[in-house]
Design a protein around this motif. Structure first.
Motif, PDB file in Angstrom:
ATOM      1  N   GLY A 242      63.766   6.763 -12.140  1.00  0.00           N
ATOM      2  CA  GLY A 242      63.958   5.354 -11.842  1.00  0.00           C
ATOM      3  C   GLY A 242      64.636   5.074 -10.520  1.00  0.00           C
ATOM      4  O   GLY A 242      64.999   3.925 -10.235  1.00  0.00           O
ATOM      5  N   ARG A 243      64.815   6.090  -9.711  1.00  0.00           N
ATOM      6  CA  ARG A 243      65.433   5.931  -8.400  1.00  0.00           C
ATOM      7  C   ARG A 243      65.098   7.153  -7.556  1.00  0.00           C
ATOM      8  O   ARG A 243      64.476   8.101  -8.045  1.00  0.00           O
ATOM      9  CB  ARG A 243      66.953   5.795  -8.533  1.00  0.00           C
ATOM     10  N   ARG A 244      65.519   7.130  -6.300  1.00  0.00           N
ATOM     11  CA  ARG A 244      65.297   8.284  -5.441  1.00  0.00           C
ATOM     12  C   ARG A 244      66.265   9.413  -5.801  1.00  0.00           C
ATOM     13  O   ARG A 244      67.382   9.172  -6.294  1.00  0.00           O
ATOM     14  CB  ARG A 244      65.482   7.898  -3.965  1.00  0.00           C
ATOM     15  N   ILE A 245      65.833  10.634  -5.575  1.00  0.00           N
ATOM     16  CA  ILE A 245      66.675  11.803  -5.839  1.00  0.00           C
ATOM     17  C   ILE A 245      67.815  11.847  -4.825  1.00  0.00           C
ATOM     18  O   ILE A 245      67.599  11.645  -3.624  1.00  0.00           O
ATOM     19  CB  ILE A 245      65.842  13.094  -5.767  1.00  0.00           C
ATOM     20  N   LEU A 246      69.027  12.113  -5.295  1.00  0.00           N
ATOM     21  CA  LEU A 246      70.192  12.198  -4.426  1.00  0.00           C
ATOM     22  C   LEU A 246      70.269  13.573  -3.765  1.00  0.00           C
ATOM     23  O   LEU A 246      69.797  14.574  -4.316  1.00  0.00           O
ATOM     24  CB  LEU A 246      71.465  11.941  -5.223  1.00  0.00           C
ATOM     25  N   ARG A 247      70.896  13.620  -2.598  1.00  0.00           N
ATOM     26  CA  ARG A 247      71.069  14.915  -1.914  1.00  0.00           C
ATOM     27  C   ARG A 247      71.882  15.878  -2.762  1.00  0.00           C
ATOM     28  O   ARG A 247      71.626  17.083  -2.786  1.00  0.00           O
ATOM     29  CB  ARG A 247      71.743  14.699  -0.558  1.00  0.00           C
ATOM     30  N   SER A 248      72.871  15.354  -3.470  1.00  0.00           N
ATOM     31  CA  SER A 248      73.688  16.213  -4.330  1.00  0.00           C
ATOM     32  C   SER A 248      72.851  16.821  -5.446  1.00  0.00           C
ATOM     33  O   SER A 248      73.101  17.952  -5.888  1.00  0.00           O
ATOM     34  CB  SER A 248      74.846  15.409  -4.917  1.00  0.00           C
ATOM     35  N   GLU A 249      71.838  16.093  -5.907  1.00  0.00           N
ATOM     36  CA  GLU A 249      70.964  16.597  -6.966  1.00  0.00           C
ATOM     37  C   GLU A 249      70.009  17.656  -6.430  1.00  0.00           C
ATOM     38  O   GLU A 249      69.658  18.596  -7.145  1.00  0.00           O
ATOM     39  CB  GLU A 249      70.201  15.434  -7.599  1.00  0.00           C
ATOM     40  N   ILE A 250      69.605  17.510  -5.179  1.00  0.00           N
ATOM     41  CA  ILE A 250      68.750  18.530  -4.561  1.00  0.00           C
ATOM     42  C   ILE A 250      69.513  19.844  -4.431  1.00  0.00           C
ATOM     43  O   ILE A 250      68.944  20.932  -4.623  1.00  0.00           O
ATOM     44  CB  ILE A 250      68.266  18.059  -3.171  1.00  0.00           C
TER      45      ILE A 250
END
Length: 326
Positions: A242-250
């Motif tokens: 439901g949103r863009r992937i965060l850098r922290s999640e990458i």
């Protein structure tokens, strides 16, 4: 013999006279019945006309079991009463009801699991079918074969789930037996895991073998798969982010994120369809190592990073044209 025919004729005339004499009674055979809404109606195996009439009265589909039974015997078509579940329309006449239960229009129920539906959403879907009974736990990811399954009223959810899982075991075994030689995946379980990634990465059926070939190439040289759906899975268990992937999640390190590790995740990230399993077991012979969206719902593939960067530039130009980025 000559004397028996008039006797039967007299009986029929008398019965018809009784029916015709009571216009209201005959109108109930042809006229609207008391059913206030469309309703499903189950006829058990071996149901007699008398039992059918009783069940119809209990369901408020006819006004009187005895009267219905009499009219059905005299005015009915004499067909066999079928077992099954039927749809009785609102206001169905007695004549219509008898025709329905003597016909072949059994009401069938289905549950569909689309390709790429994760286990948690299959769990939700089965629980939402209020004609099923009993409870289930969230099934193992990748254990269900996407397909359309016919279900019976009051069938246990556990039984439906068991059929879905048996179908996946059978399909996986059949596809594994037909696999191409020299695959990078060495077990059916690895094939299932990679197929789940292929399933989530492309919406174009024609691309499946190409995506599978690209990921096979990466696995062979120890290059991270870098599949976005593997970032999302530990966060939502396969439901839309439901949103863009965060850098922290990458950058997150876990058993699924293929950006932070090489090789396959620890297990499937969805329930792949048979076509994705077959694609992994018969991947395209390609040198491609990179892919990016091409603006048509598919991907542009590249063998080298230089080619890939050019494809990325084209994709970014398309997104700017659409107003998605500046």
């Amino acid at each position: 013999m000559a004397r028996s025919r008039p006797r039967r004729g007299i009986v029929l005339v008398v019965v018809l006279a009784v029916l015709l004499g009571g216009g209201l009674e005959l109108s109930r055979w042809f006229g609207p019945g008391p059913l206030g809404r469309d309703a499903s109606f189950t006829v058990p195996e071996g149901t007699t006309l008398a039992r059918l009439a009783t069940r119809l009265e209990q369901a408020h589909a006819v006004r009187s079991a005895d009267s219905f039974r009499l009219r059905a015997r005299v005015l009915g078509g004499g067909g066999d009463i079928k077992a099954g579940e039927f749809l009785l329309p609102k206001g169905a006449s007695e004549r219509e009801i008898l025709a329905i239960v003597e016909g072949d229009e059994v009401l069938r129920r289905f549950v569909t699991v689309p390709e790429g539906m994760p286990a948690i959403m299959v769990f939700d879907r089965l629980n939402a079918v209020n004609t099923l009974s009993g409870g289930i736990a969230v099934p193992a990811e990748g254990s269900i074969l996407p397909d359309t399954y016919e279900v019976s009223k009051d069938e246990p959810r556990a039984a439906v789930l068991a059929r879905m899982q048996a179908a996946m075991k059978k399909a996986l075994a059949e596809e594994w037996a037909r696999r191409a030689p020299g695959l990078v995946v060495k077990t059916p379980e690895e094939a299932l895991t990679l197929a789940s990634i292929v399933e989530k990465e492309t919406g174009k059926p024609a691309e499946r073998t190409m995506v599978a070939g690209l990921y096979a190439n990466r696995l062979r040289i120890g290059m991270p798969l870098q599949a976005d759906p593997t970032i999302i899975y530990p966060i939502t268990r396969g439901k839309p982010l439901g949103r863009r992937i965060l850098r922290s999640e990458i950058r997150a390190v876990n058993d699924y994120n293929t950006y932070s590790m090489a090789g396959l995740p620890k297990g499937p990230i969805t329930n792949p369809g048979r076509a994705s399993i077959a694609a992994v077991l018969h991947p395209a012979q390609t040198k491609a190592l990179y892919m990016v969206a091409d603006g048509t719902g598919g991907h542009a593939f590249a063998d080298t990073l230089e080619q890939h960067n050019a494809n990325v530039a084209k994709w970014m130009a398309i997104r700017r044209q659409r107003g998605e980025v500046q």
